[in-house]
Motif scaffolding. Sequence first.
Motif, PDB file in Angstrom:
ATOM      1  N   GLN A   5     -60.436  55.710  74.274  1.00 19.28           N
ATOM      2  CA  GLN A   5     -59.022  55.693  73.886  1.00 19.28           C
ATOM      3  C   GLN A   5     -58.728  56.991  73.167  1.00 19.28           C
ATOM      4  O   GLN A   5     -59.031  57.130  71.985  1.00 19.28           O
ATOM      5  CB  GLN A   5     -58.767  54.555  72.908  1.00 19.28           C
ATOM      6  N   SER A   6     -58.148  57.934  73.896  1.00 24.19           N
ATOM      7  CA  SER A   6     -57.936  59.251  73.290  1.00 24.19           C
ATOM      8  C   SER A   6     -56.702  59.267  72.415  1.00 24.19           C
ATOM      9  O   SER A   6     -55.617  58.910  72.862  1.00 24.19           O
ATOM     10  CB  SER A   6     -57.770  60.302  74.376  1.00 24.19           C
ATOM     11  N   ILE A   7     -56.902  59.670  71.179  1.00 26.79           N
ATOM     12  CA  ILE A   7     -55.745  59.946  70.339  1.00 26.79           C
ATOM     13  C   ILE A   7     -55.764  61.435  70.018  1.00 26.79           C
ATOM     14  O   ILE A   7     -56.799  62.094  70.140  1.00 26.79           O
ATOM     15  CB  ILE A   7     -55.725  59.120  69.034  1.00 26.79           C
ATOM     16  N   ARG A  13     -55.951  63.027  58.947  1.00 23.29           N
ATOM     17  CA  ARG A  13     -55.573  61.625  59.131  1.00 23.29           C
ATOM     18  C   ARG A  13     -56.812  60.718  59.055  1.00 23.29           C
ATOM     19  O   ARG A  13     -56.791  59.666  58.416  1.00 23.29           O
ATOM     20  CB  ARG A  13     -54.876  61.446  60.488  1.00 23.29           C
ATOM     21  N   GLU A  17     -57.331  57.843  56.149  1.00 27.49           N
ATOM     22  CA  GLU A  17     -57.408  56.442  56.566  1.00 27.49           C
ATOM     23  C   GLU A  17     -58.772  55.862  56.201  1.00 27.49           C
ATOM     24  O   GLU A  17     -58.876  54.720  55.749  1.00 27.49           O
ATOM     25  CB  GLU A  17     -57.137  56.330  58.075  1.00 27.49           C
ATOM     26  N   GLN A  44     -47.893  58.178  53.029  1.00 25.84           N
ATOM     27  CA  GLN A  44     -47.553  57.159  54.024  1.00 25.84           C
ATOM     28  C   GLN A  44     -48.406  55.897  53.881  1.00 25.84           C
ATOM     29  O   GLN A  44     -48.082  54.859  54.432  1.00 25.84           O
ATOM     30  CB  GLN A  44     -47.771  57.722  55.443  1.00 25.84           C
ATOM     31  N   ARG A  45     -49.520  55.996  53.133  1.00 29.55           N
ATOM     32  CA  ARG A  45     -50.512  54.945  53.251  1.00 29.55           C
ATOM     33  C   ARG A  45     -50.990  54.325  51.935  1.00 29.55           C
ATOM     34  O   ARG A  45     -51.460  53.206  51.904  1.00 29.55           O
ATOM     35  CB  ARG A  45     -51.724  55.559  54.003  1.00 29.55           C
ATOM     36  N   ASP A  47     -51.078  52.794  48.044  1.00 33.28           N
ATOM     37  CA  ASP A  47     -50.257  51.918  47.193  1.00 33.28           C
ATOM     38  C   ASP A  47     -49.546  52.716  46.115  1.00 33.28           C
ATOM     39  O   ASP A  47     -48.408  52.459  45.779  1.00 33.28           O
ATOM     40  CB  ASP A  47     -51.138  50.882  46.478  1.00 33.28           C
ATOM     41  N   PHE A 180     -60.728  57.154  69.879  1.00 32.60           N
ATOM     42  CA  PHE A 180     -60.432  56.166  68.841  1.00 32.60           C
ATOM     43  C   PHE A 180     -61.435  55.011  68.871  1.00 32.60           C
ATOM     44  O   PHE A 180     -61.810  54.463  67.838  1.00 32.60           O
ATOM     45  CB  PHE A 180     -59.009  55.646  69.074  1.00 32.60           C
TER      46      PHE A 180
ATOM     47  N   GLN B 233     -44.579  50.839  37.968  1.00 29.68           N
ATOM     48  CA  GLN B 233     -45.080  51.133  39.301  1.00 29.68           C
ATOM     49  C   GLN B 233     -44.378  50.228  40.311  1.00 29.68           C
ATOM     50  O   GLN B 233     -44.612  49.024  40.332  1.00 29.68           O
ATOM     51  CB  GLN B 233     -46.597  50.898  39.345  1.00 29.68           C
ATOM     52  N   ARG B 236     -44.609  50.295  46.960  1.00 28.90           N
ATOM     53  CA  ARG B 236     -44.205  51.298  47.937  1.00 28.90           C
ATOM     54  C   ARG B 236     -44.181  50.679  49.331  1.00 28.90           C
ATOM     55  O   ARG B 236     -44.945  49.770  49.630  1.00 28.90           O
ATOM     56  CB  ARG B 236     -45.170  52.492  47.931  1.00 28.90           C
ATOM     57  N   ILE B 238     -45.392  51.036  52.599  1.00 26.79           N
ATOM     58  CA  ILE B 238     -46.426  51.869  53.217  1.00 26.79           C
ATOM     59  C   ILE B 238     -46.892  51.309  54.566  1.00 26.79           C
ATOM     60  O   ILE B 238     -46.705  50.137  54.863  1.00 26.79           O
ATOM     61  CB  ILE B 238     -47.661  52.021  52.293  1.00 26.79           C
ATOM     62  N   ALA B 239     -47.509  52.196  55.323  1.00 26.96           N
ATOM     63  CA  ALA B 239     -48.033  51.808  56.638  1.00 26.96           C
ATOM     64  C   ALA B 239     -49.341  51.039  56.446  1.00 26.96           C
ATOM     65  O   ALA B 239     -50.099  51.320  55.526  1.00 26.96           O
ATOM     66  CB  ALA B 239     -48.278  53.055  57.463  1.00 26.96           C
ATOM     67  N   SER B 240     -49.596  50.077  57.314  1.00 28.17           N
ATOM     68  CA  SER B 240     -50.856  49.334  57.225  1.00 28.17           C
ATOM     69  C   SER B 240     -52.006  50.181  57.758  1.00 28.17           C
ATOM     70  O   SER B 240     -53.168  49.937  57.477  1.00 28.17           O
ATOM     71  CB  SER B 240     -50.758  48.031  58.009  1.00 28.17           C
ATOM     72  N   SER B 241     -51.676  51.193  58.545  1.00 28.85           N
ATOM     73  CA  SER B 241     -52.701  52.105  59.051  1.00 28.85           C
ATOM     74  C   SER B 241     -52.041  53.417  59.431  1.00 28.85           C
ATOM     75  O   SER B 241     -50.908  53.437  59.922  1.00 28.85           O
ATOM     76  CB  SER B 241     -53.376  51.510  60.290  1.00 28.85           C
ATOM     77  N   LEU B 242     -52.770  54.504  59.201  1.00 30.45           N
ATOM     78  CA  LEU B 242     -52.237  55.813  59.588  1.00 30.45           C
ATOM     79  C   LEU B 242     -52.275  56.000  61.101  1.00 30.45           C
ATOM     80  O   LEU B 242     -51.740  56.971  61.626  1.00 30.45           O
ATOM     81  CB  LEU B 242     -53.036  56.931  58.907  1.00 30.45           C
ATOM     82  N   PHE B 243     -52.924  55.058  61.784  1.00 33.07           N
ATOM     83  CA  PHE B 243     -52.962  55.164  63.249  1.00 33.07           C
ATOM     84  C   PHE B 243     -51.748  54.487  63.884  1.00 33.07           C
ATOM     85  O   PHE B 243     -51.575  54.557  65.090  1.00 33.07           O
ATOM     86  CB  PHE B 243     -54.251  54.562  63.799  1.00 33.07           C
ATOM     87  N   ASP B 245     -48.733  55.316  63.892  1.00 30.16           N
ATOM     88  CA  ASP B 245     -47.890  56.258  64.638  1.00 30.16           C
ATOM     89  C   ASP B 245     -48.735  57.343  65.312  1.00 30.16           C
ATOM     90  O   ASP B 245     -48.325  58.471  65.480  1.00 30.16           O
ATOM     91  CB  ASP B 245     -46.800  56.866  63.740  1.00 30.16           C
ATOM     92  N   CYS B 246     -49.926  56.977  65.679  1.00 27.14           N
ATOM     93  CA  CYS B 246     -50.800  57.906  66.399  1.00 27.14           C
ATOM     94  C   CYS B 246     -51.569  57.080  67.415  1.00 27.14           C
ATOM     95  O   CYS B 246     -52.727  56.732  67.216  1.00 27.14           O
ATOM     96  CB  CYS B 246     -51.737  58.588  65.403  1.00 27.14           C
ATOM     97  N   LYS B 247     -50.853  56.694  68.437  1.00 25.48           N
ATOM     98  CA  LYS B 247     -51.420  55.740  69.396  1.00 25.48           C
ATOM     99  C   LYS B 247     -52.269  56.452  70.448  1.00 25.48           C
ATOM    100  O   LYS B 247     -52.094  57.630  70.714  1.00 25.48           O
ATOM    101  CB  LYS B 247     -50.271  54.999  70.100  1.00 25.48           C
ATOM    102  N   ALA B 248     -53.147  55.663  71.069  1.00 26.07           N
ATOM    103  CA  ALA B 248     -53.959  56.198  72.167  1.00 26.07           C
ATOM    104  C   ALA B 248     -53.036  56.664  73.292  1.00 26.07           C
ATOM    105  O   ALA B 248     -52.026  56.030  73.580  1.00 26.07           O
ATOM    106  CB  ALA B 248     -54.910  55.126  72.666  1.00 26.07           C
ATOM    107  N   ILE B 249     -53.394  57.787  73.890  1.00 25.00           N
ATOM    108  CA  ILE B 249     -52.576  58.357  74.967  1.00 25.00           C
ATOM    109  C   ILE B 249     -53.186  57.943  76.309  1.00 25.00           C
ATOM    110  O   ILE B 249     -54.315  58.333  76.619  1.00 25.00           O
ATOM    111  CB  ILE B 249     -52.531  59.903  74.844  1.00 25.00           C
TER     112      ILE B 249
END
Lengths: 368, 428
Positions: A5-7, A13, A17, A44-45, A47, A180, B233, B236, B238-243, B245-249
């Motif tokens: 699965q190429s990302i 990043r 992560e 983005q990630r 808390d 991935f 505090q 926030r 936040i995304a559950s994962s940084l992936f 918005d970086c999906k497999a192509i």
Amino acid sequence: MKKRQSILTDNSRLVMESLAQAGCNVFIGYPITPANYLYKYATQRYDIVQDAPDEITTLQWMAGYAAAGHLPVTATSFPGFALMLESLNMAYMMELPMVAILVQRLGPSTGTATAGAQGDLALLNGMISGGFPLPVLCLSNAKDCWDIPAKAAQIAVELRTPVVILTSKEMMMSLNSFDFSSLKKITPVKRKFYSSEDTYLPYKPGKNLVPEFLPLGDDKHRVRITSSTHDTKGILQHSTPEALGNTVRLHDKIVKNASKLSLYELDEDGGDTLIVSYDVTAEASREAVGMLRSKGKKVSLLVCKTMIPVIKEYNKIISKYKNVVIAEENLTGQLRTLLFGTAGREGVKGVNALGKMISPNDIVREVK
Amino acid sequence: MEHKYISTDVSIFCKGCGHQLIANNTEKALQKLGLKPKDVIFVTDIGCHGILDKISEVHTFHGLHGRSGALAAGAAMGINNPKKKVIVFIGDGGATIGLQHLVDAAVRNVNMTVIIHNNFLYGMTGGQTSGLTPHGFKTETNPDGKQYQNYDLSSMLSNAGGSHVRRLVGMGDFSEELYQAFKVQGFSSVEVMELCPSYGVKFNTGKKVTDFIESAGMEVKLFPEKIRSPYTQNERNIASSLFNDCKAIPVKYKNSLKKPLKIVLSGSAGEGAQLAAELFAEAAVASGLNITKKGSYPVTVGVGFSTAELILSPKDIQYTGIVTPDIFIITSNDGLNHAKAKLSKMKKGILFIDSSLNPVAVDPGVEVIQYKFRELATPRSAIFLALDVLLKYVRVFPAEAFENVIQNSKIGAKFNMEVLKKAEVPKK
Ligand SMILES: Cc1ncc(C[n+]2csc(CCOP(=O)(O)OP(=O)(O)O)c2C)c(N)n1
Ligand code: SF4
């Protein structure tokens, strides 16, 4: 085999992560190229993300958060790291878990923000006053960018210490395709806090010489955290045997647990030539080894990932080889000096560069 | 009274030192407040006042000279519990070197109280001049008196927005004032003015602390209180994962590559070289290739050259640098100037160069293709056109793959696809 699965991503990043999945929940940032992608991903990630007004504050806030039981991260480059030094010594003395990512760029000083380098190893080796080792783990490819940060978080907690992840501009900013499906699952780091009814001694050595941790502000036990020379209670002492013993323990704690942080890659092929490298130049070295072997030359490769403390295995491995070529993107051969001192060793030579990446051909030329 | 927070019966300071009075009053104020000792955290600085750490019966956090303000702010934000009281003990020396931290805590209105032990000098190191030393005050390092004014810390903290800021003279019982400050939710500070008997009194015989306060024009008062909510505090988004918005192509196209292909794009900043290279990379992945993309530009991203190096390969790529490219694309003068060194290393391969640029000497082994990229596609899309033409000429993977990626990207809606679709392919 899993389906590929190429990302397409930069390694920043992967690093952020990986740390998040390992349990790092706080990021304190101050912008600096080439560490900005790490900061951006954190926002983005994570808390809790704080925009610090400078890098001294960054480290102090991290220490505050760490003392309160969080696992904080920051990312910087030499100019910012230099400002963090005194505070890193503090966190080391206080035994606070945290992760600092140092993305190397071309120095001295401000140098060139957008050019890579491997110029900070010598500094890292001497950064704790007294010459104490603060664990430094280095990333040598995309896979490391996933595996090692989680490991760094684990070591930070298990050994109650700041850990530095060493990397450099190209490693953090280049875009690459990545499978991935090859990413290993990360187990979150378990935080175990002191739970006995007995009086809590914040610096009493526990398992593996590591004192048990309890967050500041605990309801049941008083917690003392200090960076002055102190006894097991955490009370300032001039130089009593107990306090000096505690200071020596800081050294021993890292050195005696070195096996926990022994990370390297060894690809042996007989012969009497070994290429040694780390960080971004490890990739050129891997390619150089492939080129040499395809021409029938027997050559082996050692990629160092644990940089500090220098682990025993390195000397054991290297001593087997008559010819050793150490490739690193700096002028003076910092890893070479770390391993062999200024006297060097017969048969050991360096491939060095400043302001440009070392290419596989540069290494091949030196091996022939 | 029984001591609960500080063992004030143990004297740790020089005889007559105002720091002792502050310790006694702090104990009394905390008793009034009635918090459990385990709900109180002392953050002490380096300086004489910092030895208080030793005789404190509460949680203690003892760090560096001048940094207690930031250390405490980190702890207070990390603890994030209004029931826990964080109190900072810092000197005028610490407040000088760590001024920024105090101002910042006041700006954020972090839940903590700062007690500034202002004895006009660095006590622990032998009585040198600090930023808070008033004009005319004599010290070890200014035996004739300080030449210029002090900065007025309390005014600064008040201006910065601290909820409750007070200056007082450290004499007698000021536990009520400390108690008022401790009660505040948000940032509070009490600047206690005192003289260091060992150095301050010695160098300034016959002078009282109030003489200096008056001549410096510093006001002894509670500064106007600010009704502000304390720093908390917030959760926030936040995304559950940084992936996410970086999906497999998915691989949708075929490629014909047998060995790595190294391409360098060299253009001007602001003309899309980096984005074009990224979209090209995506198309290459969608064609089943591995790819690396490295960008290089001056520190200011909006002017000068902008180059991108792309390696495409059917196999894993290790070294991401390019010593000699197989294909060079140059679309602007900035790009050309920056490219010269690398270009001179090329002995074969193809150079795509914009027709508007001055002819450039290359090795005879290099095939040169001049093309009106800028004129046909406008300067902003010239590199996109060049990459499209390259694909049609060299046929590594279908140009359609690249065009589709552009179409689906953030620039897709505005991009003039016709220019690419109609592009003429140079003749071999
Ligand atoms: C970074 C750094 N610089 C200098 C010192 C030396 N130093 C220790 S205490 C001190 C001054 C303390 O003065 P102040 O904060 O006014 O407290 P006092 O001793 O008067 O109570 C200094 C400069 C240090 N510890 N750290
Ligand atoms: S040197 Fe001055 S400030 Fe320090 S304890 Fe003695 S009197 Fe107090």
